[in-house]
Write a protein that holds these residues in place. Structure first.
Motif, PDB file in Angstrom:
ATOM      1  N   ARG A 372       0.864  -1.185   0.000  1.00  0.00           N
ATOM      2  CA  ARG A 372       0.000   0.000   0.000  1.00  0.00           C
ATOM      3  C   ARG A 372       0.893   1.226   0.000  1.00  0.00           C
ATOM      4  N   LYS A 381      -5.790   8.311 -13.276  1.00  0.00           N
ATOM      5  CA  LYS A 381      -5.695   6.868 -13.352  1.00  0.00           C
ATOM      6  C   LYS A 381      -4.999   6.449 -14.650  1.00  0.00           C
ATOM      7  N   PHE A 384      -1.215   6.804 -14.284  1.00  0.00           N
ATOM      8  CA  PHE A 384      -0.742   5.749 -13.393  1.00  0.00           C
ATOM      9  C   PHE A 384      -0.772   4.399 -14.113  1.00  0.00           C
ATOM     10  N   ASP A 385      -1.851   4.174 -14.820  1.00  0.00           N
ATOM     11  CA  ASP A 385      -2.003   2.926 -15.559  1.00  0.00           C
ATOM     12  C   ASP A 385      -0.853   2.768 -16.569  1.00  0.00           C
ATOM     13  N   TYR A 405      -2.705  -3.796  -9.958  1.00  0.00           N
ATOM     14  CA  TYR A 405      -2.729  -2.637  -9.071  1.00  0.00           C
ATOM     15  C   TYR A 405      -4.163  -2.251  -8.779  1.00  0.00           C
ATOM     16  N   HIS A 406      -4.309  -1.444  -7.776  1.00  0.00           N
ATOM     17  CA  HIS A 406      -5.616  -0.900  -7.431  1.00  0.00           C
ATOM     18  C   HIS A 406      -5.413   0.590  -7.276  1.00  0.00           C
ATOM     19  N   PHE A 407      -6.257   1.360  -7.910  1.00  0.00           N
ATOM     20  CA  PHE A 407      -6.063   2.809  -7.921  1.00  0.00           C
ATOM     21  C   PHE A 407      -7.175   3.491  -7.154  1.00  0.00           C
ATOM     22  N   ARG A 408      -6.776   4.257  -6.171  1.00  0.00           N
ATOM     23  CA  ARG A 408      -7.726   5.170  -5.547  1.00  0.00           C
ATOM     24  C   ARG A 408      -6.981   6.457  -5.334  1.00  0.00           C
ATOM     25  N   LYS A 409      -7.695   7.561  -5.333  1.00  0.00           N
ATOM     26  CA  LYS A 409      -7.020   8.838  -5.260  1.00  0.00           C
ATOM     27  C   LYS A 409      -6.087   8.881  -4.050  1.00  0.00           C
ATOM     28  N   GLU A 411      -4.880   6.384  -2.134  1.00  0.00           N
ATOM     29  CA  GLU A 411      -3.831   5.384  -1.978  1.00  0.00           C
ATOM     30  C   GLU A 411      -3.823   4.410  -3.139  1.00  0.00           C
ATOM     31  N   LYS A 412      -2.673   3.809  -3.311  1.00  0.00           N
ATOM     32  CA  LYS A 412      -2.526   2.858  -4.407  1.00  0.00           C
ATOM     33  C   LYS A 412      -2.085   1.527  -3.804  1.00  0.00           C
TER      34      LYS A 412
END
Ligand SMILES: *[C@@H]1O[C@H](CO)[C@@H](O)[C@H](O)[C@H]1NC(C)=O
Ligand SMILES: *[C@@H]1O[C@H](CO)[C@@H](O)[C@H](O)[C@H]1NC(C)=O
Ligand SMILES: *[C@@H]1O[C@H](CO)[C@@H](O)[C@H](O)[C@H]1NC(C)=O
Length: 614
Positions: A372, A381, A384-385, A405-409, A411-412
């Motif tokens: 995290r 996104k 980042f992608d 991956y998991h993207f949220r503003k 946290e990643k």
């Protein structure tokens, strides 16, 4: 070992985030109720050591903070001195002559502190008996003219390097503790307190006046005979230890309350985000540990990825878009979704500078590491992608590529494959698992060469980056079954640049500090080489460089005096093979050349690679 939810959250709460120096100073300032004099301590990106506008009271050497002197600055409030633990290399703090109050400031978190002057303030309360245990380098402690009470902490008498101790004009009571290390104390003042009982023999060398104006001290020094021990007042040890228990129980209860409150908050935080918020993964992983074995029962028990990835695919489509929350960038290890991560048995791996990491065992038998990272650049996104896909395309046997991956503003999450033997740090210094016999020279050499090849590859792929790796240290070198190393946590510079987190990358701990360059990666690689050959834990990995061995300095001085063989880990130095020993010595010299403190004098990566003989 699977940790409970409580422990998991506890780790998240207790491990300090890596703060940059100015953030730490601003946190300290924020704890004060009056701090007008610190007018240029501002959150405007300025550097506390800027020679044209150095922050009030900050003293720097070569761009790093060594002393904070806030003597007589008209400060009020309860200072958060513990926040200063993030300021590496801080040697002395003076907050004397202010109107500061509250309990003993938390200098016990500043393990390399040498001098602390807090006299002439309104500090009060009892200082815990073991408070000074961690402060091996403390030389000067000035606490006079405050309102401290209770016993003089036992641990203060045991400080191995203490030279000056001022406790006069406080409310200290009880007996003076023994001072087994009194030999080296040059200045002592315990006068004007409420102390009683016998003056310890070790303190006989001091003048009677350093003991005067106390309740009832006795001993030859004061020409006053002590009564027999039985008549002296001292609370029975039993009641003291029961008090200790009560305190412990209260502390534990408080911690649990804090944790529950935080867990609630996490629940609330994720609610608007619906299913699949990553905190949910973290909260839920350990609680379903037991279930995971049954839920994976229908997935074949072997590690056949094809079969099991089909199952997980079906599984997640049934739940409707579980996979969608997690973006797969590399399907070599099967396809999985957040739901699968949530169901997995989890284990905390640690909290590095960039964020915390967990190991999760998926139903299909594949183990992954979930990292995290909270603080990254504001980026869309799409950007980042693109960055993740770029990393996922890398194909080199010494480079760990991301799987998902998991993207949220805010946290990643980065998911990558778990490598069987864990990190090099763990293999070298850990206590479980790997037998040291396997860490023979052949395997160590294999690791050094593999690391060098990986770094070389990154420097070719990301030739335009200031830091193609940037976070090279033994905890980011993972070791495969055959001792082939794989590098992780590389090429993050574009993601972290302009955030305080960037300073947590190990390259920023190189002697050039913020002026990082590709040569900083060479420095970090040099540390790893020295770590592998000496078998010592480098002090460079600690924020305050306290603890571990300063491998750079040690190797430099021993090489200068042709004492090479003393440097080699005894586990390999007994090698009969002359050729091996010659190779070890040769690589010690390469490690030393890589860790030259002047980047201009440091060899460049190509030279290093050539000399390692990759
Ligand atoms: C801090 O500054 C004061 C003068 O303002 C000086 O007397 C004192 O020695 C200094 N302390 C340290 C630790 O530098
Ligand atoms: C404390 O501050 C006062 C003025 O505010 C000054 O007169 C005194 O010398 C200072 N004492 C120390 C120990 O610095
Ligand atoms: C000092 O502490 C005592 C208790 O130990 C308290 O009664 C007293 O008010 C305090 N004095 C000041 C000036 O804070």
């Amino acid at each position: 070992m699977h940790l409970s939810l409580l422990l998991l959250l506890l780790l998240l709460l207790l491990l300090p985030p890596c703060l940059s120096q100015s953030i730490a100073l601003l946190q300290f300032k924020k704890s004060l109720t009056k701090s007008d004099s610190l007018y240029n301590w501002k959150d405007d990106g300025s550097n506390p050591c800027d020679p044209n506008n150095v922050w009030v009271g900050i003293i720097c050497a070569n761009g790093i903070i060594t002393t904070i002197n806030l003597s007589g600055q008209d400060l009020e409030g309860q200072p958060d001195v513990g926040a200063l633990a993030a300021v590496d290399s801080l040697k002395a703090i003076s907050i004397q002559n202010n109107s500061l109050s509250g309990p003993m400031p938390q200098i016990n978190r500043l393990r390399s502190i040498k001098a602390f002057y807090a006299d002439n303030n309104w500090f009060s309360g009892v200082i815990p008996s073991d408070f000074f245990q961690t402060l091996g380098s403390l030389k000067k402690l000035w606490l006079q003219h405050n309102n401290f009470s209770g016993q003089i902490p036992k641990s203060v008498g045991e400080l191995p390097n203490l030279k000056e101790l001022h406790l006069e004009y406080n409310e200290f009571s009880g007996h003076i503790p023994t001072f087994p290390e009194a030999d080296i104390i040059t200045t002592l003042d315990l006068s004007n307190n409420n102390l009683h009982g016998e003056i310890p023999k070790t303190l006989m060398k001091f003048d009677a006046k350093v003991f005067e104006n106390n309740a009832d001290l006795c001993g030859p020094k004061l020409s006053k005979e002590c009564k027999k021990p039985s008549e002296q007042l001292e609370p029975p040890t039993e009641s003291r230890s029961s008090i200790k228990w009560i305190i412990m129980i209260v502390v534990v209860a408080l911690l649990i309350l804090i944790i529950l409150a935080r867990a609630n908050q996490i629940e609330e935080d994720k609610r608007p985000l619906g299913k699949g918020g990553i905190d949910e993964a973290v909260v839920n992983i350990p609680t379903v540990t037991k279930k995971s074995t049954t839920s994976s029962a229908n997935s074949s028990n072997n590690n056949n990825n094809d079969v099991s990835s089909n199952i997980t695919k079906k599984d997640s489509s049934r739940k409707g878009g579980g996979v969608g929350d997690l973006v797969m960038v590399n399907e070599e290890r099967g396809v999985f979704g957040l739901q699968d991560l949530m169901k997995a048995a989890a284990e905390v791996l640690g909290n590095g500078g960039l964020g915390s990491a967990y190991k999760a065992m998926l139903g299909n038998g594949v183990s992954v590491v979930v990292k995290r990272v909270r603080e990254m650049n504001q980026m869309s996104k799409e950007v980042f992608d693109g960055e993740m896909k770029k990393l996922a395309r890398l194909n080199h046997q010494n480079i760990l590529t991301p799987l998902a991956y998991h993207f949220r503003k805010e946290e990643k999450l980065l998911v990558s494959e778990y490598v069987p033997k864990g990190s090099l740090l763990y293999v070298l210094h850990g206590d479980r698992g790997v037998s040291h016999a396997e860490l023979n020279w052949a395997n160590r050499l294999k690791i050094i060469k593999g690391v060098a090849r990986g770094v070389m590859f990154l420097h070719t792929e990301f030739a335009s980056y200031p830091l193609p790796h940037g976070n090279l240290k033994s905890s980011n070198v993972l070791i495969g079954l055959e001792y082939e190393p794989v590098l992780s946590d590389y090429a993050f510079h574009p993601l972290l640049n302009n955030t305080p987190t960037v300073q947590c990358m190990f390259a920023y701990k190189s002697p050039e500090g913020v002026n990082v360059s590709q040569k900083s990666d060479v420095y970090c690689m040099g540390i790893i080489i020295l770590e592998i050959i000496t078998g010592k834990y480098p002090s460079q990995y600690f924020n305050n460089q306290k603890g571990g061995t300063d491998v750079v300095q040690w190797v430099k001085s021993a090489l200068g005096e042709h004492r090479e063989k003393e440097l080699i880990d005894p586990e390999i130095s007994s090698s009969e093979d002359e050729e091996d020993v010659r190779e070890m010595v040769k690589l010690l010299h390469v490690g030393a050349a890589c860790t030259e403190s002047e980047p201009d004098e440091r060899i460049d990566l190509k030279d290093a690679i050539r000399r390692i003989g990759v």
